[in-house]
Structures are given as C-alpha cells and as structure tokens.
Write a protein that holds these residues in place. Structure first.
Motif, PDB file in Angstrom:
ATOM      1  N   TRP A   1     -14.627  21.454   3.237  1.00 49.95           N
ATOM      2  CA  TRP A   1     -13.531  21.593   2.720  1.00 49.95           C
ATOM      3  C   TRP A   1     -12.428  20.522   2.294  1.00 49.95           C
ATOM      4  O   TRP A   1     -11.449  20.634   2.220  1.00 49.95           O
TER       5      TRP A   1
ATOM      6  N   GLY B   1     -11.912  18.888   5.606  1.00 48.46           N
ATOM      7  CA  GLY B   1     -10.405  19.205   5.613  1.00 48.46           C
ATOM      8  C   GLY B   1      -9.610  18.018   4.929  1.00 48.46           C
ATOM      9  O   GLY B   1      -8.327  18.350   4.927  1.00 48.46           O
TER      10      GLY B   1
ATOM     11  N   SER C   1     -10.318  13.784   9.894  1.00 45.63           N
ATOM     12  CA  SER C   1     -10.417  15.012   9.473  1.00 45.63           C
ATOM     13  C   SER C   1      -8.947  15.454   9.512  1.00 45.63           C
ATOM     14  O   SER C   1      -8.035  15.178  10.099  1.00 45.63           O
ATOM     15  N   ARG C   2      -8.728  16.247   8.210  1.00 44.61           N
ATOM     16  CA  ARG C   2      -7.444  16.696   7.831  1.00 44.61           C
ATOM     17  C   ARG C   2      -6.487  15.768   7.743  1.00 44.61           C
ATOM     18  O   ARG C   2      -5.188  16.148   7.587  1.00 44.61           O
ATOM     19  N   SER C   3      -6.833  14.721   7.317  1.00 39.59           N
ATOM     20  CA  SER C   3      -5.970  13.766   6.756  1.00 39.59           C
ATOM     21  C   SER C   3      -5.528  13.889   5.550  1.00 39.59           C
ATOM     22  O   SER C   3      -6.150  14.711   4.596  1.00 39.59           O
TER      23      SER C   3
ATOM     24  N   ALA D   1      -7.457  11.208  12.427  1.00 39.98           N
ATOM     25  CA  ALA D   1      -7.345  12.460  12.161  1.00 39.98           C
ATOM     26  C   ALA D   1      -5.709  12.812  11.859  1.00 39.98           C
ATOM     27  O   ALA D   1      -5.127  12.564  12.842  1.00 39.98           O
ATOM     28  N   GLY D   2      -5.559  13.789  10.858  1.00 37.67           N
ATOM     29  CA  GLY D   2      -4.235  14.194  10.654  1.00 37.67           C
ATOM     30  C   GLY D   2      -3.286  13.245  10.020  1.00 37.67           C
ATOM     31  O   GLY D   2      -2.048  13.370   9.937  1.00 37.67           O
TER      32      GLY D   2
END
Length: 278
Positions: free
Chosen positions: A140, A158, A183-185, A201-202
């Motif tokens: 993703w 992500g 993840s999701r950065s 992350a993020g």
C-alpha cells in the motif's frame, strides 16, 4: 532547467510545449516524439530530476516533465484488461520489468523507471517516478508522479511519497540512497530525505516542515531529513492570540556516522523508547 544541464530528451518537446493547446491525438508526428521521450523515461535513459554530485542540489529536467504533461494531450483514452480488472485511461501500465519483482496487486504506470532489483509489493508507482535498484516498495505504499527514490531504500507499508507534475520546474520529492521510511510516513511537496536517513512510523515531512536537532535544539534546513539521522514527527509549542498550540515539526533524535548502517532491532528499540515505531 539550469544552464549547466542539458536534457537528453529532444528539443522538439519544448517546441511542442509552446503549442500544447493545439495538440490532439490526431497529431501523429507530435505523438511519436512525445511517446519516444516518455519511453526514454520508462527505460531510465532520462529522468525528471537528480541530485548533482558537485553542488548537492536537486536538478529538475523541465523538458521531461513537459513530455509527461504533453502525453495527456496526444494519447487517447483506451480500454485495457488485467485478469478480471478493466481499465480506461490514457496512460498504459508499465511493461518493461526486467529484473523487477512485481507481486500481484502492484501497479506501475508507463513512464516510471524501475531498476533491476526493485521489489514492488501491492503498491502504486506513478508516471515519471524513478526507483533505484534494491529498493522495496512495501504494501500500500505510493510513489507519486515524478518522485525520485534512490537505491536500497525501504518504503514501509502505507508510506506516501508525494508527486508533482505542475509547474514543470517544481522539484519533486527526493528520497536518497539507503533511506528508511517507517510505516504510514508521508513525504510530500518536494521535501528531501537525505542519504541513510531513517524516519519513524507516521513521520510527516513537507517542504515547509521545520526541523530541529533534539540534542542541541538547533534549527536545521526546512523540509529535509538530514543524512544518516533518525527522525520522528514532533510538536513545537507556538503562541497564537487564541492560545498556545503544538505545531508539527521534524525532530532529529540521533546522528549516525556517515555510511553507518543502523541495526534494525536497535532502531526499533530507540524509536519505541520515544513512543514511536518503525
């Protein structure tokens, strides 16, 4: 384009750009020129941007961006099918995949370059992007239009790497070699993650994000994760007439020695210590 850089793409692209409002899919000569230019991007013979090793500045090939934008004018809508999935678009999917691992569910559009050794999990790589050898685009994750991703990079699940097409001279997102994005950065608006940087992350990084060194308190260059550093999103208190509010910033937790690979387990432990994960 800068005076020190000459695009490998034909000058006819600039001529066609000046009369772009007149172009249609019926203009076969213009279409052949534009398709040839985008094919060069697809094959890695040209690229939208790169880091000049002498100046350390990002150089944008404006002609490459023009070729991409012109393709939308000279390519007609066409139907295609992959298994049970039906598509209707001007831009076909990428078919040049020599040495690339493409897991079912991954999508890469024509005009994006994928070097041998790239791994695409179910993800999306957009028009004009460049992805270097040994890079993992995890599940993703999105590599936006014209984004430049170096070698041996890990884009975790992500991750969102922003794209940019207009204006043609605008600098795309640049992720340099050996970087790790948790993840999701999200890295957008022409921001730059320098070589070997690790984002927890993020983490969110834009071209205007303020960057601070956690050990010294010094403010660093905006919109850049420093080379060989470990970074997370943080908040810096700013006073407004309505009260004090936390404004997002990038916090550099640690500096690594140049060229030092950070042990994954040690990286996870350090990020967890600060309430973040990879």
């Amino acid at each position: 384009m800068t005076t020190a850089f000459t695009s490998p793409l034909p000058r006819e692209i600039d001529v066609l750009w000046e009369r772009r409002s007149e172009l249609t899919p019926d203009d076969s000569a213009a279409r052949d020129t534009i398709v040839g230019a985008v094919d060069d991007l697809d094959a890695g013979k040209a690229r939208v941007a790169f880091v000049d090793p002498d100046t350390d500045e990002v150089v944008v090939d404006e002609r490459a961006k023009r070729a991409i934008l012109l393709s939308f004018r000279v390519l007609g809508m066409a139907e295609s099918q992959v298994g049970d999935f039906h598509h209707h678009d001007r831009i076909p999917l990428k078919t040049r995949l020599d040495g690339v691992r493409v897991v079912p569910g991954a999508i890469a559009r024509w005009g994006a370059y994928l070097a041998p050794g790239v791994v695409l999990m179910p993800s999306f790589t957009n028009f004009g992007a460049w992805v270097g050898s040994g890079t993992m685009v995890d599940t993703w994750a999105t590599v936006g239009s014209c984004a430049q991703v170096g070698e041996n990079v890990h884009l975790s699940g992500g991750v969102g790497v922003g794209g940019v097409l207009e204006p043609p001279q605008a600098s795309p997102v640049v992720i340099e070699d050996d970087a790790f994005l948790g993840s999701r950065s999200m890295v957008v608006e022409g921001a730059r993650v320098r070589r070997g940087a690790k984002l927890g992350a993020g983490t969110i990084l834009t071209s205007s994000t303020r960057v601070f060194d956690a050990e010294t308190g010094d403010e660093l260059k905006r919109g850049e994760a420093p080379a060989w550093s470990v970074c997370v999103t943080a908040n810096r208190i700013k006073s407004f007439p309505g009260g004090d509010f936390g404004m997002p910033c990038l916090l550099v937790l640690k500096r690594l020695e140049e060229g030092q690979e950070h042990d994954k387990l040690a990286l996870n432990d350090m990020l967890r210590e600060h309430g973040v994960n990879a």
